[in-house]
Design a protein around this motif. Sequence first.
Motif: not given
Length: 179
Positions: A166-172
């Motif tokens: 899982i890669i969050l847009r806010s913390n790529a």
Amino acid sequence: EIDPVDLDERLRSTEAAYARAASAVTAAEAQRKDTSARRQLAELNAKRYRDLGGKNFVSASAVESKQQELDSALAALEASDANLQGARQELLRLRADRDGLQQQRSNLRLSAPRDGMVISRDAEPGSTVIAGQAVLRMVEPDNLWVKARLDQGRSRGLAVGQAAEIILRSNASTSLLGK
């Protein structure tokens, strides 16, 4: 922790004013003791002069003079009582101000009930927020559900419980493991 701006200085100022008000209460108490003693002396003198005036040992004007001294002492006692009450009220007000500032100071630390990861900052430094307004958004990584839309045409082989990254847009730059 939120920047206290001038809260620490206001707290020190209130502490100094509180100490000054405590000194004013002590001075007002001393003044009241003094005026009470003067009233007692004036009362004794007025009584003695009334008795002496009744026996014609002193003039009526001397009796009136001592009665006027008693009246002045009573007025001074009332004034010292009012000053003492005012000083005590000021002390209570400053104590409440100090307690309020200390409460504000303790409210500057934001704490979450659980460990988590900040995913967004909803208030920028220097902005004003109101009570109840979200400042940060956090997630608990151990118990996070991600809603995802998958292209059915390219999703062949997906199964429930399969490992995922899982890669969050806010913390790529950081990836999280999931299933």
